[in-house]
Enzyme design. Structure first.
Site, PDB file in Angstrom:
ATOM      1  N   PRO A 247       0.860  -1.321  -0.003  1.00 55.43           N
ATOM      2  CA  PRO A 247       0.081   0.036   0.083  1.00 55.43           C
ATOM      3  C   PRO A 247       1.007   1.146   0.144  1.00 55.43           C
ATOM      4  O   PRO A 247       1.229   1.813   0.965  1.00 55.43           O
ATOM      5  CB  PRO A 247      -0.804  -0.049   1.159  1.00 55.43           C
ATOM      6  CG  PRO A 247       0.186  -1.109   2.324  1.00 55.43           C
ATOM      7  CD  PRO A 247       0.752  -1.887   1.165  1.00 55.43           C
ATOM      8  N   ASP A 420       6.330   2.587   1.672  1.00 53.41           N
ATOM      9  CA  ASP A 420       5.187   1.598   2.013  1.00 53.41           C
ATOM     10  C   ASP A 420       4.450   2.124   3.409  1.00 53.41           C
ATOM     11  O   ASP A 420       5.267   2.479   4.469  1.00 53.41           O
ATOM     12  CB  ASP A 420       5.977   0.215   2.280  1.00 53.41           C
ATOM     13  CG  ASP A 420       5.138  -0.828   2.791  1.00 53.41           C
ATOM     14  OD1 ASP A 420       3.867  -0.557   3.171  1.00 53.41           O
ATOM     15  OD2 ASP A 420       5.613  -2.064   2.776  1.00 53.41           O
ATOM     16  N   HIS A 421       3.126   2.347   3.440  1.00 51.78           N
ATOM     17  CA  HIS A 421       2.346   2.950   4.485  1.00 51.78           C
ATOM     18  C   HIS A 421       2.208   2.047   5.553  1.00 51.78           C
ATOM     19  O   HIS A 421       1.753   2.465   6.567  1.00 51.78           O
ATOM     20  CB  HIS A 421       1.066   3.358   3.739  1.00 51.78           C
ATOM     21  CG  HIS A 421       0.669   4.886   4.355  1.00 51.78           C
ATOM     22  ND1 HIS A 421       0.905   5.173   5.637  1.00 51.78           N
ATOM     23  CD2 HIS A 421       0.218   5.950   3.785  1.00 51.78           C
ATOM     24  CE1 HIS A 421       0.482   6.465   5.810  1.00 51.78           C
ATOM     25  NE2 HIS A 421      -0.027   6.941   4.505  1.00 51.78           N
ATOM     26  N   ARG A 422       2.802   0.692   5.400  1.00 51.48           N
ATOM     27  CA  ARG A 422       2.695  -0.154   6.375  1.00 51.48           C
ATOM     28  C   ARG A 422       3.872   0.100   7.504  1.00 51.48           C
ATOM     29  O   ARG A 422       3.633   0.009   8.728  1.00 51.48           O
ATOM     30  CB  ARG A 422       2.833  -1.685   6.032  1.00 51.48           C
ATOM     31  CG  ARG A 422       1.542  -2.078   5.210  1.00 51.48           C
ATOM     32  CD  ARG A 422       2.001  -3.393   4.623  1.00 51.48           C
ATOM     33  NE  ARG A 422       3.001  -3.322   3.519  1.00 51.48           N
ATOM     34  CZ  ARG A 422       3.341  -4.632   3.042  1.00 51.48           C
ATOM     35  NH1 ARG A 422       2.682  -5.632   3.196  1.00 51.48           N
ATOM     36  NH2 ARG A 422       4.489  -4.630   2.301  1.00 51.48           N
TER      37      ARG A 422
END
Length: 450
Positions: A247, A420-422
């Site tokens: 994401p 990576d938004h994680r």
């Protein structure tokens, strides 16, 4: 009495299962020495010269230039044991590389010294058959003979059942040409379908098919079909996986690079090796990653964990005749701008020559993408899976800019960070990008952390 040894395409490592023949380095009838390169192949990651573990006379080659072979497929056969050709041991054949480095060593892949050399005994021809790497068959002095293929006319498809085909090359040849192997009668032992059978069927006259009746429906043109294989296939798979699993989000900022360019000019004017802009940006990146280690990490889906990495293995995008490649500078955080510039130059030359080893293309933890060389200002990079971020750099051009309260012409660059938004939120990503921009605008900021 000479013996014919079959050399198969060896395991190329790094999960590679096939290779394309680029150029044969020997011809049938040539005399080869032990460990002499006999063919140049292209894998999905590099160009490799494959050495032959036998010395003797080449009696056959399998595959034309441009043919793709799977690992384990026959590559060449060599007649050994004649008093007039280089000798190979007809009783024992090296199955793996020895401590001296001879044997099935691929140029650019290196020799694995962690395992002891093993010898595989070659059974006499009269003994019971056993699965061995090298096939030994007693023969008379070798004289290459051209064998004409046996014409085989296509027959009606047979009932569903096993097809009498052993060679994966025969299956691939039929598949690539849309030929149903069940429609052939094999000319080999017990009806085995040979390559000559497939080629004969392909040469046979095809029935004339009447053109379709124009019903008023517009048909789309067939167009050109380009196989997604080799390097292009690997790139496609990685980009698709990145989009599926990560994401990602992108933030960007314009920065005044006038002071950075002036600092580089001063460094190069002082003498010594030239320092590239990419090297200065890389040095800034490693400093920024030390402040924001979240972006030098990866996600372990199986363990449901974020793994922060202690070393920065910096990948950089390099455009070559074979396509886009991403060589990796290992332990970039420990290198000066001068050392980084030299390593970028070395890896770029190897990439353009097609001589990068697989180890030069793997293990990256963060990627720097200078797409400004293509004359564009901005981009939203796709993360190089399984990394967590990529910094994109646009072209550095003169633009109107407010400097010291007045409008001036300055050298401006757009920086974009896809992350990576994680592994982090926008605040961390913005802090990383802002620090990079501050160092670009005022290189003295970097000195505070050195």
């Amino acid at each position: 009495m000479p013996q014919v040894m079959e050399f198969k395409l060896p395991d190329l490592g790094e999960g590679l299962t096939e290779a394309e023949i680029v150029r044969w380095l020997v011809a049938v009838g040539d005399v080869v020495a032990v460990d002499q390169p006999v063919v140049e192949v292209e894998t999905a990651k590099a160009m490799v010269e494959v050495p032959c573990p036998y010395g003797g006379v080449v009696t056959a080659r399998f595959g034309e230039e441009g043919t793709e072979l799977p690992v384990g497929a026959p590559l060449i056969t060599v007649a050994v044991g004649s008093s007039t050709v280089p000798q190979a041991d007809p009783v024992a054949v090296e199955a793996e590389s020895s401590e001296s480095g001879s044997g099935n060593v691929l140029v650019g892949y290196g020799t694995d010294h962690s395992r002891q050399a093993r010898r595989r005994r070659i059974r006499p021809a009269a003994a019971a058959p056993a699965p061995v790497t090298a096939t030994v068959v007693p023969v008379a002095p070798v004289v290459p003979v051209a064998v004409a293929p046996v014409p085989v006319a296509p027959v009606a498809p047979v009932a569903v059942g096993p097809v009498a085909v052993i060679s994966p090359l025969v299956r691939k040849l039929a598949r690539d040409n849309g030929l149903d192997l069940r429609a052939l009668n094999g000319s080999g032992p017990e009806g085995l379908i040979l390559r000559a059978d497939v080629e004969a069927a392909l040469r046979a006259p095809q029935p004339v098919v009447a053109p379709p009746v124009n019903t008023g429906v517009s048909l789309s043109p067939a167009g050109e079909r380009i196989p997604l294989k080799g390097l292009r296939g690997v790139v496609a798979e990685k980009l698709s996986r990145s989009r599926r699993e990560i994401p990602d989000a992108t933030c960007w900022v314009d920065a005044d690079a006038t002071e950075l360019m002036a600092a580089r000019a001063a460094m190069n004017a002082a003498g010594g090796p030239k320092i590239s802009v990419l090297a200065l940006l890389a040095r800034i990146c490693t400093a920024a990653l030390a402040r924001h280690p979240e972006l030098n990490s990866r996600v372990d889906l199986e363990a449901n964990e974020i793994v922060r990495l202690s070393s920065v293995h910096l990948g950089f995008a390099a455009q070559t005749d074979r396509g886009l490649m991403v060589p990796v500078v290992k332990d970039a955080q420990a290198m000066s701008a001068e050392a980084l510039s030299a390593e970028f130059g070395r890896l770029t030359e190897l990439a353009r020559a097609g001589k990068l080893a697989p180890s030069d293309l793997t293990g990256g933890t963060f990627t720097l993408n200078n797409y400004g060389v293509f004359g564009v200002d901005g981009s939203t990079p796709i993360i190089n899976h399984p990394e967590a971020a990529m910094l994109g750099v646009g072209r550095i051009i003169d633009k109107p800019w407010v400097h010291g309260g007045e409008l001036a012409v300055r050298k401006v660059v757009q920086l974009s960070l896809t992350f990576d938004h994680r592994v982090c939120d926008g605040g961390t990503a913005g802090g990383f990008l802002r620090y990079v921009a501050d160092c670009v605008e005022s290189p003295a900021v970097l000195l505070r952390g050195l």
